[in-house]
Design a protein around this motif. Sequence first.
Motif, short mmCIF file in Angstrom:
data_model
loop_
_atom_site.label_atom_id
_atom_site.label_comp_id
_atom_site.label_asym_id
_atom_site.label_seq_id
_atom_site.Cartn_x
_atom_site.Cartn_y
_atom_site.Cartn_z
N ARG A 271 -7.08 -10.56 8.56
CA ARG A 271 -5.67 -10.48 8.94
C ARG A 271 -5.54 -9.42 10.03
O ARG A 271 -6.11 -8.34 9.91
CB ARG A 271 -4.81 -10.04 7.75
CG ARG A 271 -4.94 -10.92 6.53
CD ARG A 271 -4.01 -12.07 6.63
NE ARG A 271 -4.04 -12.82 5.38
CZ ARG A 271 -3.89 -14.11 5.32
NH1 ARG A 271 -3.68 -14.80 6.41
NH2 ARG A 271 -3.93 -14.74 4.17
N GLN B 230 4.38 -3.32 -2.44
CA GLN B 230 3.09 -3.35 -1.76
C GLN B 230 3.18 -2.46 -0.52
O GLN B 230 4.15 -2.53 0.22
CB GLN B 230 2.70 -4.76 -1.33
CG GLN B 230 1.41 -4.79 -0.51
CD GLN B 230 0.92 -6.18 -0.21
OE1 GLN B 230 0.41 -6.85 -1.07
NE2 GLN B 230 1.09 -6.62 1.03
N ASP B 231 2.14 -1.64 -0.34
CA ASP B 231 2.08 -0.83 0.87
C ASP B 231 0.64 -0.42 1.11
O ASP B 231 -0.22 -0.61 0.24
CB ASP B 231 2.97 0.41 0.77
CG ASP B 231 3.45 0.90 2.13
OD1 ASP B 231 2.97 0.39 3.17
OD2 ASP B 231 4.31 1.80 2.16
N TYR B 232 0.41 0.12 2.29
CA TYR B 232 -0.94 0.53 2.72
C TYR B 232 -0.92 2.02 3.02
O TYR B 232 0.07 2.54 3.54
CB TYR B 232 -1.37 -0.26 3.95
CG TYR B 232 -1.54 -1.72 3.64
CD1 TYR B 232 -2.78 -2.23 3.32
CD2 TYR B 232 -0.45 -2.58 3.66
CE1 TYR B 232 -2.95 -3.58 3.01
CE2 TYR B 232 -0.60 -3.92 3.35
CZ TYR B 232 -1.85 -4.41 3.03
OH TYR B 232 -2.00 -5.74 2.72
N ARG C 240 -4.77 -0.40 -0.27
CA ARG C 240 -3.61 -1.27 -0.50
C ARG C 240 -3.19 -1.06 -1.94
O ARG C 240 -4.00 -1.18 -2.86
CB ARG C 240 -3.96 -2.74 -0.31
CG ARG C 240 -2.74 -3.65 -0.58
CD ARG C 240 -3.06 -5.10 -0.42
NE ARG C 240 -3.87 -5.55 -1.56
CZ ARG C 240 -4.23 -6.81 -1.76
NH1 ARG C 240 -3.90 -7.74 -0.89
NH2 ARG C 240 -4.96 -7.14 -2.80
N TYR D 284 1.61 -2.70 9.96
CA TYR D 284 0.55 -1.81 10.43
C TYR D 284 -0.43 -2.61 11.28
O TYR D 284 -0.86 -3.70 10.89
CB TYR D 284 -0.23 -1.21 9.25
CG TYR D 284 0.63 -0.44 8.29
CD1 TYR D 284 0.90 0.91 8.48
CD2 TYR D 284 1.19 -1.07 7.18
CE1 TYR D 284 1.68 1.62 7.60
CE2 TYR D 284 1.98 -0.37 6.28
CZ TYR D 284 2.21 0.97 6.49
OH TYR D 284 3.00 1.67 5.60
N SER E 110 -8.88 -9.67 3.69
CA SER E 110 -8.18 -9.88 2.43
C SER E 110 -9.17 -10.07 1.29
O SER E 110 -10.02 -10.96 1.34
CB SER E 110 -7.30 -11.13 2.55
OG SER E 110 -6.88 -11.57 1.30
N MET F 97 -1.04 -5.84 8.65
CA MET F 97 -0.76 -5.67 7.24
C MET F 97 0.72 -5.37 7.09
O MET F 97 1.30 -4.71 7.95
CB MET F 97 -1.59 -4.52 6.68
CG MET F 97 -3.06 -4.82 6.64
SD MET F 97 -4.04 -3.33 6.82
CE MET F 97 -4.42 -3.46 8.55
N TYR F 98 1.32 -5.84 6.01
CA TYR F 98 2.75 -5.66 5.80
C TYR F 98 3.03 -5.12 4.41
O TYR F 98 2.38 -5.52 3.45
CB TYR F 98 3.50 -6.98 5.97
CG TYR F 98 3.33 -7.59 7.33
CD1 TYR F 98 4.10 -7.16 8.39
CD2 TYR F 98 2.39 -8.58 7.55
CE1 TYR F 98 3.94 -7.71 9.66
CE2 TYR F 98 2.22 -9.14 8.81
CZ TYR F 98 3.01 -8.70 9.86
OH TYR F 98 2.84 -9.24 11.10
N SER F 99 4.02 -4.23 4.32
CA SER F 99 4.48 -3.78 3.01
C SER F 99 5.39 -4.87 2.43
O SER F 99 5.73 -5.83 3.12
CB SER F 99 5.25 -2.47 3.13
OG SER F 99 6.48 -2.66 3.81
N THR G 123 -9.34 -5.57 12.03
CA THR G 123 -8.68 -6.41 11.05
C THR G 123 -8.85 -5.88 9.63
O THR G 123 -9.62 -4.96 9.37
CB THR G 123 -9.22 -7.86 11.10
OG1 THR G 123 -10.58 -7.87 10.69
CG2 THR G 123 -9.06 -8.46 12.47
N TYR G 124 -8.13 -6.53 8.75
CA TYR G 124 -8.17 -6.24 7.32
C TYR G 124 -8.71 -7.51 6.67
O TYR G 124 -8.19 -8.60 6.90
CB TYR G 124 -6.74 -5.90 6.89
CG TYR G 124 -6.36 -6.19 5.48
CD1 TYR G 124 -6.69 -5.30 4.47
CD2 TYR G 124 -5.63 -7.32 5.16
CE1 TYR G 124 -6.30 -5.55 3.17
CE2 TYR G 124 -5.24 -7.57 3.85
CZ TYR G 124 -5.58 -6.68 2.86
OH TYR G 124 -5.20 -6.93 1.58
#
Length: 167
Positions: A81, A95-97, A110, A57, A74, A84-86, A71-72
Motif C-alpha cells: 500500500r 486505527q492509527d499508525y 499499526r 501517511y 499489509s 496508510m490511513y487512520s 510502501t507498507y
Amino acid sequence: MKWMSIFFFLFWVSPLKAEIIELEYGVNALDLDGDGIAEQVIKTWRENFNAHGYKGYLFIGEENGVSNTITYLSPEKKIHRDMMYSSERAECTVQDYFLLQKEGRVELVRALIPFGQKKVHFHYFKLMRNKEGIPGDPHRYWMAYKNKTSQYDHCDVIRAMKLEGLR
C-alpha cells in the motif's frame, strides 16, 4: 499488599522500551533507516464533515537520485500500500499508525481495534530494502515482524498505544 506495590512499580514505573516520534501535519524529515539521510514522512488530515475524518501517511525515500514511495506491506493481504490511513469514530480512533524510536532504530506500528472488539492489535513493522530487486516490489517497504494484543479493553488506539504499545 507488598506484591501489589511491586507490580505497580514494575508496570507503571519501569522504563518504556520505545518512544513515539511525534509527527506534525505536513512534511517531516526523519532518518528512518539510520543511513544519515532523511526520508520524508507526510502526514495529512482528510475532513469529511461527519465526525469521521481521518489521517493519511505517505513515506518517501530517495533511491539513485529519484524520490520513491516507501510502501507498507499489509500483513493480512500481503499487498503493498502506498499510503496508510487512520480510522476515526466520533469519540475514538480505532486505527492509527505510529513511528517509534526503539533501541537506535525506527519502527512503524499499526494499532487497530477490529470491528466489534475492544482489544487493540498492535502490528510492529521494520523497514526493509529490496536488495534482490524483486520485480513488482518497491525499493523499500515496511514489513510486519511482530504482533501483540492489548491486555485491556480500549476505545481509542492512541491512548492504548501510550499505555500498552510502548512496553
